[in-house]
Design an enzyme around this catalytic site. Structure first.
Site, mmCIF file in Angstrom:
data_model
loop_
_atom_site.group_PDB
_atom_site.id
_atom_site.type_symbol
_atom_site.label_atom_id
_atom_site.label_comp_id
_atom_site.label_asym_id
_atom_site.label_seq_id
_atom_site.Cartn_x
_atom_site.Cartn_y
_atom_site.Cartn_z
ATOM 1 N N CYS A 130 0.837 -1.194 0.000
ATOM 2 C CA CYS A 130 0.000 0.000 0.000
ATOM 3 C C CYS A 130 0.881 1.257 0.000
ATOM 4 O O CYS A 130 1.599 1.495 -0.959
ATOM 5 C CB CYS A 130 -0.991 -0.041 1.159
ATOM 6 S SG CYS A 130 -2.357 1.150 0.982
ATOM 7 N N HIS A 187 -3.655 -4.928 -0.100
ATOM 8 C CA HIS A 187 -3.146 -5.500 1.148
ATOM 9 C C HIS A 187 -3.217 -7.030 1.070
ATOM 10 O O HIS A 187 -4.293 -7.604 1.282
ATOM 11 C CB HIS A 187 -3.985 -5.019 2.342
ATOM 12 C CG HIS A 187 -3.779 -3.601 2.698
ATOM 13 N ND1 HIS A 187 -2.850 -3.193 3.627
ATOM 14 C CD2 HIS A 187 -4.377 -2.468 2.243
ATOM 15 C CE1 HIS A 187 -2.885 -1.876 3.741
ATOM 16 N NE2 HIS A 187 -3.796 -1.418 2.913
ATOM 17 N N GLU A 230 -2.200 -9.122 3.172
ATOM 18 C CA GLU A 230 -2.505 -9.664 4.501
ATOM 19 C C GLU A 230 -3.999 -9.600 4.822
ATOM 20 O O GLU A 230 -4.453 -10.229 5.779
ATOM 21 C CB GLU A 230 -1.698 -8.914 5.567
ATOM 22 C CG GLU A 230 -2.200 -7.530 5.940
ATOM 23 C CD GLU A 230 -1.817 -6.426 4.978
ATOM 24 O OE1 GLU A 230 -2.050 -5.247 5.320
ATOM 25 O OE2 GLU A 230 -1.286 -6.723 3.883
#
Length: 211
Positions: free
Chosen positions: A83, A194, A196
């Site tokens: 990001c 993202h 994650e």
């Protein structure tokens, strides 16, 4: 088997715990640290980040971790920017002014919409989007190994690296605008999304980065 130690660069900006939890989920050993020596000893590094470009660059420079990131990239350590972390890898940004980036990868960061257009795109872009791989190459195939081309990833941002950057290896579209979803060159990778927070596809991408 010993878990791979992955340095998560702590410069005071970003949700470090979500990145660390994802690394634990895939069997890695996250090392959240602001200590350059400790981070330099890790075989993989992640530069996370949320928020404005200028704030991120000021924080990196204030901690001296901008030098660590540049040295790691130049020294061949695999480095993943996420990001804002991806955006800071490129040359410049026009977010709330004109800012210099780390200039590790080519590219400029700009608003997703055209500020002069009569119809404005709602920002930020928040949600799940597919990404289109722009080339067939060994780095692309390694990073996306085992990931379906229809897989969607989680984005939250108002600014992005222009899709025309020569480092772009995958793009996404928001409204009428294509932007760089993934940039890469050599040992350095950046994802605007993202991983994650992107479910199984994101975790697989993180596994591929570690391998």
């Amino acid at each position: 088997m010993t878990a791979m130690r992955v340095g998560v660069i702590d410069y005071g900006v970003g949700n470090l715990r979500s990145v660390a939890n994802a690394l634990i989920e895939i069997g890695a050993d996250p090392c959240i640290s602001a200590d350059p020596a400790e981070l330099a000893a890790c075989p993989r590094l992640i530069l996370p980040g949320v928020g404005a470009f200028g704030e991120g660059m000021r924080a990196l420079q204030a901690t001296g971790l901008d030098r660590l990131v540049r040295d790691a990239a130049a020294g061949g350590t695999p480095l993943l920017g996420i990001c804002l972390g991806m955006q800071m890898l490129v040359e410049s940004s026009t977010e709330f002014g004109q800012w210099d980036g780390l200039s590790i990868l080519p590219g400029q960061v700009a608003r997703l919409d055209d500020p002069l257009a009569e119809t404005k795109q709602r920002l930020p872009n928040v949600g799940w989007l597919p990404v289109a791989r722009t080339a067939s190459s060994a780095p692309v195939e390694r990073l996306f190994d085992g990931i379906d081309e229809a897989a969607r990833f989680y984005f939250i941002h108002s600014f992005a690296v222009a899709s025309g950057s020569p480092a772009t290896i995958a793009t996404a579209r928001y409204g009428q605008h294509d932007f760089a979803a993934v940039i890469a060159r050599g040992n350095v990778i950046g994802t605007q999304f993202h991983p994650e927070k992107s479910g199984p596809a994101g975790l697989r991408l993180l596994r591929n980065f570690l391998s």
